[in-house]
Write a protein that holds these residues in place. Structure first.
Motif, mmCIF file in Angstrom:
data_model
loop_
_atom_site.group_PDB
_atom_site.id
_atom_site.type_symbol
_atom_site.label_atom_id
_atom_site.label_comp_id
_atom_site.label_asym_id
_atom_site.label_seq_id
_atom_site.Cartn_x
_atom_site.Cartn_y
_atom_site.Cartn_z
ATOM 1 N N ARG A 71 16.794 2.374 -5.168
ATOM 2 C CA ARG A 71 15.807 1.759 -6.185
ATOM 3 C C ARG A 71 17.231 2.198 -7.359
ATOM 4 O O ARG A 71 17.655 2.583 -7.608
ATOM 5 N N GLY A 77 13.387 -4.615 -10.284
ATOM 6 C CA GLY A 77 13.660 -5.370 -8.874
ATOM 7 C C GLY A 77 12.685 -5.370 -7.825
ATOM 8 O O GLY A 77 12.769 -6.003 -6.643
ATOM 9 N N ALA A 78 11.899 -4.039 -7.985
ATOM 10 C CA ALA A 78 11.480 -3.229 -7.076
ATOM 11 C C ALA A 78 9.989 -3.245 -6.953
ATOM 12 O O ALA A 78 8.790 -3.870 -8.108
ATOM 13 N N ASN A 79 9.603 -3.465 -5.660
ATOM 14 C CA ASN A 79 8.300 -4.023 -5.493
ATOM 15 C C ASN A 79 7.144 -2.429 -6.255
ATOM 16 O O ASN A 79 7.319 -1.560 -6.254
ATOM 17 N N ARG A 80 5.449 -3.139 -6.699
ATOM 18 C CA ARG A 80 4.893 -2.207 -7.359
ATOM 19 C C ARG A 80 2.609 -2.669 -6.430
ATOM 20 O O ARG A 80 2.314 -2.315 -6.970
ATOM 21 N N PHE A 85 4.440 1.901 -2.946
ATOM 22 C CA PHE A 85 5.212 1.929 -3.418
ATOM 23 C C PHE A 85 5.310 2.671 -4.769
ATOM 24 O O PHE A 85 6.532 2.902 -5.287
ATOM 25 N N ARG A 119 18.380 -1.876 0.582
ATOM 26 C CA ARG A 119 17.437 -3.243 -0.191
ATOM 27 C C ARG A 119 17.007 -2.016 -1.365
ATOM 28 O O ARG A 119 16.903 -1.644 -1.348
ATOM 29 N N LEU A 120 16.543 -3.403 -2.189
ATOM 30 C CA LEU A 120 15.753 -2.948 -3.640
ATOM 31 C C LEU A 120 14.671 -3.519 -3.318
ATOM 32 O O LEU A 120 13.934 -3.033 -4.376
ATOM 33 N N HIS A 121 14.305 -3.695 -2.453
ATOM 34 C CA HIS A 121 12.771 -4.136 -2.665
ATOM 35 C C HIS A 121 11.965 -4.609 -0.801
ATOM 36 O O HIS A 121 13.145 -4.640 -0.210
ATOM 37 N N GLY A 122 11.084 -4.607 -0.739
ATOM 38 C CA GLY A 122 10.066 -5.065 0.187
ATOM 39 C C GLY A 122 10.231 -3.850 0.965
ATOM 40 O O GLY A 122 10.301 -2.726 0.672
#
Length: 217
Positions: A71, A77-80, A85, A119-122
């Motif tokens: 991250r 860009g990260a999920n919340r 998360f 990966r930055l997300h999900g």
């Protein structure tokens, strides 16, 4: 056809990729943000099995891809949108891009020809990460999946790969999760329905034989 013969046919180094999932210092290393998971990965031999599979893959000419979760320091860009998360944001060790926490953990060796994909997300090491495009460009047909965790990321990877048309092999003793007994349950009742689930030794047995034959042993 015996299981060994089936594996030899499926694990052709020219068309197979070994995918390690979140085998990074901040997850399974000595200073993990998830100490229970890290301890389970080490004491059960999972991390050692991943390392030997990576070594066998390198020796046999099998492409290795290391998928890591990371991250930005500012969290953009990260999920919340899930409890997981939000909990990660409060952990003492954060998987910041470029930090020691996102380096592939010892004793796993990263060769020059390996890919390390962050990966930055999900939740998935595959969806939205560019891994699918890499696999297709490499001529991949089958993927061997190892790493952590059996709770979230590994099942996500397996289901995404199957949906994308790849054959999948899971090394059951090279996957960690918590509690430990959950790993066997998810292998039997979920992953075993869509992938070939075998022991790590059966996989490296094929690749180490390929390596020995290639060296004229």
């Amino acid at each position: 056809m015996s299981l060994y013969e089936q594996l030899v046919a499926q694990l052709d180094p020219a068309t197979t990729v070994l995918l390690t999932v979140e085998c990074q210092e901040g997850v399974v290393g000595e200073d993990s943000a998830l100490p229970e998971l890290a301890a389970q990965a080490r004491k059960s031999g999972v991390l050692a099995n991943v390392a030997r599979l990576v070594s066998a893959a390198h020796g046999a000419g099998v492409q290795v891809v290391h998928a890591v979760a990371e991250r930005r320091a500012d969290g953009r860009g990260a999920n919340r949108n899930a409890r997981l998360f939000r909990a990660a944001e409060r952990l003492p060790v954060r998987q910041i891009v470029g930090s020691p926490a996102v380096r592939v953990a010892a004793p796993i060796e990263v060769a020059e020809e390996d890919f390390v994909v962050g990966r930055l997300h999900g939740l998935s090491p595959v969806a939205g990460t560019g891994v699918d495009a890499l696999l297709r460009n490499l001529g991949c047909r089958d993927v061997v999946v190892v790493g952590v965790s059996a709770n979230v990321a590994v099942p996500n990877a397996v289901f995404d790969l199957v949906n994308l048309g790849y054959g999948v092999v899971v090394a059951e003793d090279a996957v960690a999760g918590v509690p430990e007994e959950y790993v066997g349950a998810v292998m039997r009742h979920s992953l075993g329905l869509v992938a070939r689930v075998v022991g790590a030794g059966e996989i490296w047995g094929v690749w180490e034989r390929d390596s020995a034959l290639g060296q004229g042993v």
